[in-house]
Every structure is written in structure tokens, then in C-alpha cells.
Design a protein around this motif. Structure first.
Motif, short mmCIF file in Angstrom:
data_model
loop_
_atom_site.label_atom_id
_atom_site.label_comp_id
_atom_site.label_asym_id
_atom_site.label_seq_id
_atom_site.Cartn_x
_atom_site.Cartn_y
_atom_site.Cartn_z
N PRO A 145 -3.30 0.04 5.27
CA PRO A 145 -2.82 0.50 3.97
C PRO A 145 -2.80 -0.62 2.94
O PRO A 145 -2.35 -1.73 3.23
N ASN A 146 -3.29 -0.32 1.73
CA ASN A 146 -3.41 -1.35 0.70
C ASN A 146 -3.29 -0.81 -0.72
O ASN A 146 -3.16 -1.58 -1.67
N TYR A 147 -3.32 0.52 -0.88
CA TYR A 147 -3.39 1.11 -2.21
C TYR A 147 -2.00 1.46 -2.71
O TYR A 147 -1.16 1.89 -1.93
N PRO A 148 -1.69 1.28 -4.00
CA PRO A 148 -2.59 0.90 -5.09
C PRO A 148 -2.58 -0.60 -5.40
O PRO A 148 -3.28 -1.04 -6.32
N GLN A 149 -1.82 -1.41 -4.64
CA GLN A 149 -1.71 -2.83 -4.98
C GLN A 149 -2.97 -3.61 -4.67
O GLN A 149 -3.13 -4.74 -5.11
N ARG A 150 -3.87 -3.00 -3.88
CA ARG A 150 -5.08 -3.68 -3.39
C ARG A 150 -4.70 -4.95 -2.62
O ARG A 150 -5.29 -6.01 -2.78
N GLN A 151 -3.70 -4.78 -1.80
CA GLN A 151 -3.23 -5.85 -0.92
C GLN A 151 -2.69 -5.20 0.35
O GLN A 151 -1.91 -4.26 0.29
N ILE A 152 -3.16 -5.70 1.51
CA ILE A 152 -2.71 -5.14 2.78
C ILE A 152 -1.19 -5.22 2.87
O ILE A 152 -0.60 -6.27 2.60
N TYR A 153 -0.55 -4.11 3.23
CA TYR A 153 0.91 -4.09 3.35
C TYR A 153 1.36 -5.13 4.37
O TYR A 153 0.67 -5.38 5.38
#
Length: 429
Positions: free
Chosen positions: A42-50
């Protein structure tokens, strides 16, 4: 049935296709089916892997009866075109081994975009000898070309070839609006291959609230304010600058407050634009937890749907069913001949104005502010339309029927093949 859902986005991502695919997978489990989901970290919407998924190549977990198999993604917070391509390639390469770990599916549901995922899904369909249902949420590369995201001619040509491959190799294509169907038919896709199943909303979760002064409004000092809400993705297709300029035009009506909810980095740019325009009646909030979504949507006196004038005409914002179900009247600043405008008008739940026109948007909002009877009627119309056309139960039934249909067609074909082979042998002898 054993159903394999191949979806780049899934729980716990809060917006976009992830909540829809999560609800669909869990709904199918409740109907007695076995569901496995192939997805990325998961990475959306920050475009960074949680955080809890950082540093992992693979992860397998169970949630509400669904087996979720995640794989590594190459993520950049500010991606260029090459980064986006490498992201899709990383998902293809890492997700395929996960997809091969598990029971043979009876049917594969693939969500696009991204388009490149049609390659491993087609391979899996061939290996498992099962039908692939392509769920089209956006039509690429056409949408990206229209807004100027893709300009390289070689890239456009390659993506066009890939698009044709995806449509040709899918057993069935499910689209979310009739506008999508018309687009695909014009590209040579047989109409009989296409099924229209609109995106849905959980009408028991998202619903009108009797009192607009909810705890959510109190938390943000919005009690007794006329709330104009935009919530969701802030990207090139929206043009939220129009909303800020509209707010500046209405700032003398102190009761009206504009609330824009979105990803934090995008809000930083909007904050600067608010200062430039003198729009001190705009409240910028980060994406809200899912459990607060019903209160937030129901608190809106007006819900906004905003698109630029050059957005592709068949684009169907997923926010429309949500706002209709919440009982909030919609003002759509969208192309008048597009799918979004048609959906708002047919529902009877809102007003459509010219896109990228702060004056037209301000006039529509002021009209609803000054005419609460009209606003209430639009809200009632929208809720009724959502219940009748966008309920999750209806969509779940249609997907289940579709999966039974495509699997029964495959079984019929397998029954016929031995007979044809026997006839061929008789004729040869």
C-alpha cells in the motif's frame, strides 16, 4: 468459485479503486466464494510505502476471509514518466510469483489502470485455462494524452498497442459507464464482449444525517456554516484552482466555507494559491479516516465535482455515487457533454456549470445557499437515485452473475472440445 482479483490498489488505501475492490472481494466471500487478491504494497495517495510494509518484498495476510498477497513496488514520491513505467514493471515482475502461489482460479478479475498488468493476467489466464475479466476504471493512454501527461510519440504508440492487446485477450470487459462502452466499440471492441457495471457505494454506510451539525463539523469549527466540500484526488484533471477562485468571489458571505480534503503535498500548493487569491474562507484538510467519511459527506451543504474542460469526456468520478448517497446536492463544474455531467443530470441530484469558470460555479453555490428548499430537493433526488442505481448489493449481484456466466461458457467450451476432436478423428479415418 475461486476468484482471483488482480488489483494494484487495495485495503488499507483510503481512496480510489482500493475501497471498491476491498468491498467487492469481501462481499464475494460473504456470498460463499473463495477470494484471493494480488496487489502491491500500500502506497496511495502519498506515493510512499506505508510504514508497516517498508522493506518487504512479499507479504501475505487475511482480512475478512480474503487472502491478500502483496508484492514489492518501486515507488518515487515525485514520479516522472520513466518512474511510472518502472513502477508498473516492478509490480508485474514481483506480483507474478505471488499469483502462482495458490489454488487455480475459476476466473480472474483484473483492474486497469495500470495497463501493463494485462500482460501477467493474460499469462495467468492461459496457464490456468480460465477466463480473464478486464475491469476498466480509466481508459489509457487516451486520458493521459488528453491532459498532457504523456507526450512521447513512441510511448503513445506502445501504449496503444498494449491497450489493444488487453482488450483482445480479455474474455469479457466490464466498464463503469456507457461512455466507456461507446469508446471501446469505436475502437473495434465487439459490443457483446462489454458489460457495464457502474461503481457502487455502500448506501448503509454513506447516508444522510438528520443533523448537519455533526461531531465532524464541531471538530473543525464548522457548526452553523454552509459547507462547500471537495474531497478526493487532487490531480491534473481536476483544476482545484477554480474552486479557490470561486471561494475568493464568495468570501463576503461569511457563512459559506469551502472545505478541500486531499493529499497533504497537493494541499501545500493549494494553500499558496489561497494566499495569492485572498481566499481566507477555504479550509484545507488531509484525507480523513474512513470511519469519518459518512459524517464528512453528510455535513456538506454542497458537494463539488470538478474537472478541467479538456478532461476526457467519458471520465466518471467515483465521488458522484458517494455524494448522491450522502444526500448532499452536487454542483458539477464539468464538461457539459461528458459522462459526469450526464450522471449528475440524470440523477436529479445536482447542477452542472461550465468547467473552469469561477463565476458560474460561484453563482450555482450562491443559488443553493439562498434556496435551501431547492438544495434539499436535489439532495433527496440524489439519495433516491443512489439507492436505486448505485447500491453495493446490486453491483455485487451483477459481478457474481458475470463470473458465473463466463465460467459456464468456459465449461461449455471444454465439453464441446472432446466431441469436436472425436468428429475430426472419424472424418480423418
Amino acid at each position: 468459485m475461486h476468484i482471483l482479483i488482480y488489483s494494484y490498489n487495495y485495503y488499507p488505501e483510503p481512496i480510489g479503486i482500493a475501497p471498491l475492490m476491498t468491498e467487492l472481494a469481501e462481499g464475494l466471500v460473504e456470498q460463499g466464494h473463495e477470494v484471493r487478491v494480488i496487489t502491491g504494497m500500500p502506497n496511495y495517495p502519498q506515493r510512499q510505502i506505508y510504514d508497516e510494509y517498508q522493506g518487504k518484498w512479499y507479504s501475505t495476510e487475511q482480512k475478512n476471509g480474503v487472502t491478500i498477497q502483496r508484492s514489492y513496488l518501486r515507488i518515487k514520491s515525485k514520479p516522472n514518466l520513466i518512474d511510472r513505467l518502472l513502477l508498473e514493471l516492478s509490480f508485474i515482475l514481483t506480483s507474478l510469483p505471488q499469483a502462482l502461489k495458490g489454488k487455480r482460479p475459476d476466473v480472474i478479475l483484473l483492474t486497469v489502470p495500470p495497463l501493463l498488468v494485462s500482460l501477467p493476467a493474460s499469462l495467468l489466464g492461459w496457464l490456468y485455462n480460465c477466463p480473464v475479466v478486464l475491469n476498466v476504471q480509466d481508459i489509457l493512454p487516451e486520458a493521459a494524452i488528453r491532459i498532457g501527461l504523456i507526450k512521447n510519440k513512441l510511448m503513445i504508440r506502445a501504449l496503444t498497442v498494449l491497450e489493444k492487446f488487453a482488450y483482445r485477450n480479455a474474455h469479457t470487459i466490464s466498464v463503469i459507464s456507457e461512455g466507456f462502452r461507446h469508446n471501446l466499440v469505436n475502437k473495434g471492441v465487439p459490443n457483446k464482449k462489454i458489460v457495464c457495471i457502474p461503481n457502487w457505494v455502500n448506501i448503509n454506510f454513506i447516508r444522510p444525517l438528520a443533523n448537519k451539525n455533526s461531531p465532524w463539523k464541531s471538530e473543525h469549527q464548522l457548526d452553523n456554516k454552509f459547507v462547500v466540500l471537495y474531497s478526493g484526488n487532487i490531480a491534473l484533471t481536476q483544476g482545484l484552482e477554480t474552486v479557490v477562485e470561486t471561494a475568493a468571489r464568495l468570501r463576503e458571505i461569511t457563512e459559506i466555507v469551502f472545505v478541500i480534503v486531499g493529499e497533504s503535498k497537493a494541499l501545500q500548493k493549494l494553500h499558496k494559491y489561497c494566499l495569492t487569491c485572498g481566499a481566507d474562507n477555504v479550509l484545507l484538510l488531509p484525507l480523513q479516516p474512513r470511519e469519518k467519511l459518512p459524517q464528512m459527506l453528510a455535513a456538506a451543504n454542497v458537494g463539488l465535482i470538478v474537472q478541467k474542460r479538456n478532461v476526457i469526456s467519458f471520465n466518471m468520478p467515483s465521488k458522484i455515487p458517494l455524494l448522491l448517497a450522502s444526500g448532499s446536492p452536487i454542483v458539477g463544474s464539468v464538461p457539459e457533454t461528458g459522462t459526469a455531467a450526464t450522471a449528475i443530470q440524470i440523477s436529479g441530484g445536482g447542477i452542472v456549470v461550465h468547467p473552469e469558470s469561477p463565476d458560474a460555479l460561484a453563482d450555482a453555490i450562491q443559488k443553493l445557499y439562498e434556496n435551501p428548499t431547492l438544495a434539499a430537493q436535489l439532495g433527496e433526488n440524489g439519495r433516491k437515485f443512489a439507492v436505486e442505481n448505485y447500491s453495493f448489493d446490486q453491483a455485487l449481484q451483477r459481478y457474481e452473475d458475470l463470473f458465473y456466466d463466463v465460467t459456464s461458457q468456459r465449461e461449455s467450451t471444454l465439453d464441446i472440445l472432446p466431441k469436436l476432436s472425436a468428429k475430426k478423428s472419424i472424418l480423418e479415418n
